[in-house]
Design a protein around this motif. Sequence first.
Motif, PDB file in Angstrom:
ATOM      1  N   ASP A  69       3.297   9.225   1.316  1.00  0.00           N
ATOM      2  CA  ASP A  69       4.308   9.761   2.230  1.00  0.00           C
ATOM      3  C   ASP A  69       3.666  10.884   3.046  1.00  0.00           C
ATOM      4  O   ASP A  69       3.855  12.065   2.782  1.00  0.00           O
ATOM      5  N   ASP A  70       2.862  10.480   4.031  1.00  0.00           N
ATOM      6  CA  ASP A  70       2.205  11.469   4.886  1.00  0.00           C
ATOM      7  C   ASP A  70       2.092  10.897   6.297  1.00  0.00           C
ATOM      8  O   ASP A  70       2.686   9.870   6.617  1.00  0.00           O
ATOM      9  N   ASN A  71       1.319  11.559   7.127  1.00  0.00           N
ATOM     10  CA  ASN A  71       1.201  11.156   8.535  1.00  0.00           C
ATOM     11  C   ASN A  71       0.212  10.012   8.762  1.00  0.00           C
ATOM     12  O   ASN A  71      -0.036   9.631   9.910  1.00  0.00           O
ATOM     13  N   SER A  72      -0.371   9.481   7.701  1.00  0.00           N
ATOM     14  CA  SER A  72      -1.345   8.397   7.883  1.00  0.00           C
ATOM     15  C   SER A  72      -0.668   7.089   8.275  1.00  0.00           C
ATOM     16  O   SER A  72      -1.305   6.211   8.847  1.00  0.00           O
TER      17      SER A  72
ATOM     18  N   SER B 263       0.231   1.455  11.093  1.00  0.00           N
ATOM     19  CA  SER B 263      -0.947   2.213  10.687  1.00  0.00           C
ATOM     20  C   SER B 263      -2.049   2.035  11.727  1.00  0.00           C
ATOM     21  O   SER B 263      -2.253   0.927  12.244  1.00  0.00           O
TER      22      SER B 263
ATOM     23  N   GLU C 254       9.326   2.434   9.603  1.00  0.00           N
ATOM     24  CA  GLU C 254      10.639   2.232  10.179  1.00  0.00           C
ATOM     25  C   GLU C 254      11.471   1.361   9.244  1.00  0.00           C
ATOM     26  O   GLU C 254      10.982   0.348   8.733  1.00  0.00           O
TER      27      GLU C 254
ATOM     28  N   ARG D  78       3.269   5.250   9.681  1.00  0.00           N
ATOM     29  CA  ARG D  78       4.635   5.438  10.186  1.00  0.00           C
ATOM     30  C   ARG D  78       5.486   4.289   9.676  1.00  0.00           C
ATOM     31  O   ARG D  78       5.084   3.123   9.735  1.00  0.00           O
TER      32      ARG D  78
END
Length: 287
Positions: free
Chosen positions: A277-280, A219, A284, A282
């Motif tokens: 669950d968004d682009n704010s 983040s 893995e 990532r």
Amino acid sequence: MTEGDGDGRSSWSRAVGVISAIGPPVTVATALLFYFGWARADAQAAYMGLNVSLFGYTVQDYLLISINALFLPLVCILAASVAWLALDRLLRRRIEEDRGRAVILRAAGIGALVSGLVVGVSLVLAVVDRTRTALFSPYLMALGVLVATWCVHLRRLGRSSRVPALSAEQRAVETTLILSIVTLLLFWGTADYAQALGRRLAVDYEQGVQFMPRAEVYSPKPLGIGSGAVTEVKVGNGEAPLYRYDGLRLLVLSGGRFFFLHDGWAPRDGTVIVLPDDNSVRIEFRR
């Protein structure tokens, strides 16, 4: 009226009869599956300190949740129903042909009394000791009601020459009352079983959290995760800040949110981490 019209009406009447016979059981089964899925998910979420609405489950999700646990019981119930229908057909044929009528009627009377006793004892146990016996008591009561009704119908068939037959309205009222009682008992038993299963699954997470997929969350801003088991590592620089969070385990992705547990999670003092669950962020995943 032509013969074709008569056959057509007869076929239509049979088709309506089949639909009316199959429709209610399918509707009840679907409602039971949905209710079981909701009750299981609600008990599981509550045991974890959450509200089931946070997961954003749909009707289809609840049905899928329930099928996994109810597949074997439903198969057993359907197999028992087929055997029951075969036995009923055999006994009715023997009564109509007057082969062992007295023995069948005597056995049906005993069966009705025993079934009524089972219903009464199960009801008392369910009220007195809900912690142990209530899980199966509603199912025993439903079975007792069905068996008692079946035995009464057999005795009524065997004594049809001496006992006046019920009118169509009386049969409809009787059938409606019996089905209503059995349906309510099934919902009662389903709720108890689903809640017990949901709590057990929540406890199982404590033993199986190490087998869940490991997640690393990145983040650009500090997330402020309060669990001590989750470590924050600054991997970026002053111009491009980036924070990595380790020690997370994926629980489920539902309703546009990621739900994570952490290493060493337990229902008593564990924390459930919820991220959008968004682009704010990532995420893995690895084993």
